[in-house]
Design a protein around this motif. Structure first.
Motif, PDB file in Angstrom:
ATOM      1  N   GLU A   6      24.291  -2.407  25.474  1.00 52.15           N
ATOM      2  CA  GLU A   6      25.456  -2.437  24.505  1.00 52.15           C
ATOM      3  C   GLU A   6      25.163  -2.310  23.014  1.00 52.15           C
ATOM      4  OE1 GLU A   6      29.688  -4.161  23.225  1.00 52.15           O
ATOM      5  OE2 GLU A   6      28.435  -5.557  24.587  1.00 52.15           O
ATOM      6  N   GLY A   7      25.420  -1.373  22.294  1.00 47.73           N
ATOM      7  CA  GLY A   7      25.167  -1.163  20.996  1.00 47.73           C
ATOM      8  C   GLY A   7      24.034  -0.153  20.777  1.00 47.73           C
ATOM      9  N   ARG A  23      27.169   5.739  20.327  1.00 47.09           N
ATOM     10  CA  ARG A  23      27.020   4.559  20.167  1.00 47.09           C
ATOM     11  C   ARG A  23      27.710   3.856  21.436  1.00 47.09           C
ATOM     12  NH1 ARG A  23      28.042  -0.273  17.073  1.00 47.09           N
ATOM     13  NH2 ARG A  23      26.021  -1.524  16.791  1.00 47.09           N
ATOM     14  N   GLU A  25      29.637   1.291  23.061  1.00 44.35           N
ATOM     15  CA  GLU A  25      30.609   0.053  22.792  1.00 44.35           C
ATOM     16  C   GLU A  25      31.661  -0.251  23.802  1.00 44.35           C
ATOM     17  OE1 GLU A  25      31.623  -0.024  18.269  1.00 44.35           O
ATOM     18  OE2 GLU A  25      31.314   1.959  18.630  1.00 44.35           O
ATOM     19  N   SER A  40      31.714   1.872  28.071  1.00 44.59           N
ATOM     20  CA  SER A  40      30.923   0.694  28.804  1.00 44.59           C
ATOM     21  C   SER A  40      30.179   0.837  29.994  1.00 44.59           C
ATOM     22  CB  SER A  40      32.136  -0.351  28.895  1.00 44.59           C
ATOM     23  OG  SER A  40      32.997   0.012  29.605  1.00 44.59           O
TER      24      SER A  40
END
Length: 254
Positions: A6-7, A23, A25, A40
């Motif tokens: 994540e990130g 990105r 998220e 995700s």
């Protein structure tokens, strides 16, 4: 083999002409002409593997370069292109540990690039007069992970440079000649000044100010990049491309 976290910034590759920088998220969805992906769902996916969109199109998941992450940012102003950023970085002499003053911040492409290369012990002080540009640039720096190396100021650099003995000053402003004398005073001996402007009229005014401020090793250049169609048997220059973007003026304080 590493996995997506994540990130992370990832490149979703469809073909040589279509690829996307996103990105990762939770709660966000990526949409394209090839379908959508719940971002995700990328968490934990091994780099180098394929994922499918909601319409069954396959995208290759790979790591991004710093330049690709720059191009994925929200733009609030005209930005300096990578072809110019690379030369500016080398011409200015900026490297790990450098103390740099830069104005105006704008979207933050130049600021972020400088911060990426002054790590881990250097610092970039950037000035931006417009509050909306300043606030968006802060968000961009945080997304790129370079905010710890930047001191951003919502301030007009014409009111004075607050830093002393800096290694380099870089100006991307409509009237950089108004800052030349101040930049000379704040540079350390041997320090560099680099200016980026789009017109020859601005170059002329900047050169006059550089001469009167006793700068030396003054040089004006332009970077032109010509891309080619990278197809065997069809190798030729692309029909469309970015040619003139601006003039780069460099000088040194003796």
């Amino acid at each position: 083999m590493s996995n997506v976290k994540e990130g992370d910034w990832v490149l979703l590759y469809y073909n040589e002409r279509k690829n996307y920088v996103v990105r990762v998220e939770k709660g966000k969805t990526f949409h394209s002409t090839h379908g959508s992906i719940d971002l995700s769902s990328l968490i934990g996916v091994p780099y180098g593997s394929y994922v499918e969109t909601n319409i069954g199109e396959k995208l290759l998941v790979t790591k991004t370069s710093f330049t690709e992450r720059l191009e994925g940012l929200q733009r609030t102003t005209q930005v300096i292109y990578p072809k110019d950023l690379g030369y500016i970085l080398l011409a200015s002499g900026v490297g790990p540990g450098s103390v740099v003053v830069e104005a105006g911040t704008g979207t933050g492409f130049l600021t972020a690039t400088l911060a990426w290369y002054v790590r881990p012990s250097g610092r970039v002080y950037t000035y931006e007069i417009r509050k909306d540009f300043y606030q968006q640039a802060l968000k961009n720096f945080e997304l790129l992970g370079v905010l710890p190396y930047i001191t951003a100021k919502n301030r007009d650099i014409r009111d004075g440079i607050e830093e002393e003995d800096v290694d380099a000053v870089l100006l991307d402003l409509p009237s950089p000649w108004e800052i030349i004398h101040e930049a000379y005073a704040k540079l350390t001996h041997g320090g560099s000044l680099t200016v980026f402007v789009p017109t020859l009229t601005q170059v002329e005014k900047t050169l006059r100010s550089l001469r009167s401020s006793d700068f030396k090793l003054i040089e004006v250049s332009e970077s032109i990049q010509r891309k080619y169609q990278a197809t065997p048997g069809e190798l030729r220059p692309l029909t469309l491309g970015v040619m003139h973007t601006g003039y780069i003026i460099r000088a040194r304080k003796p």
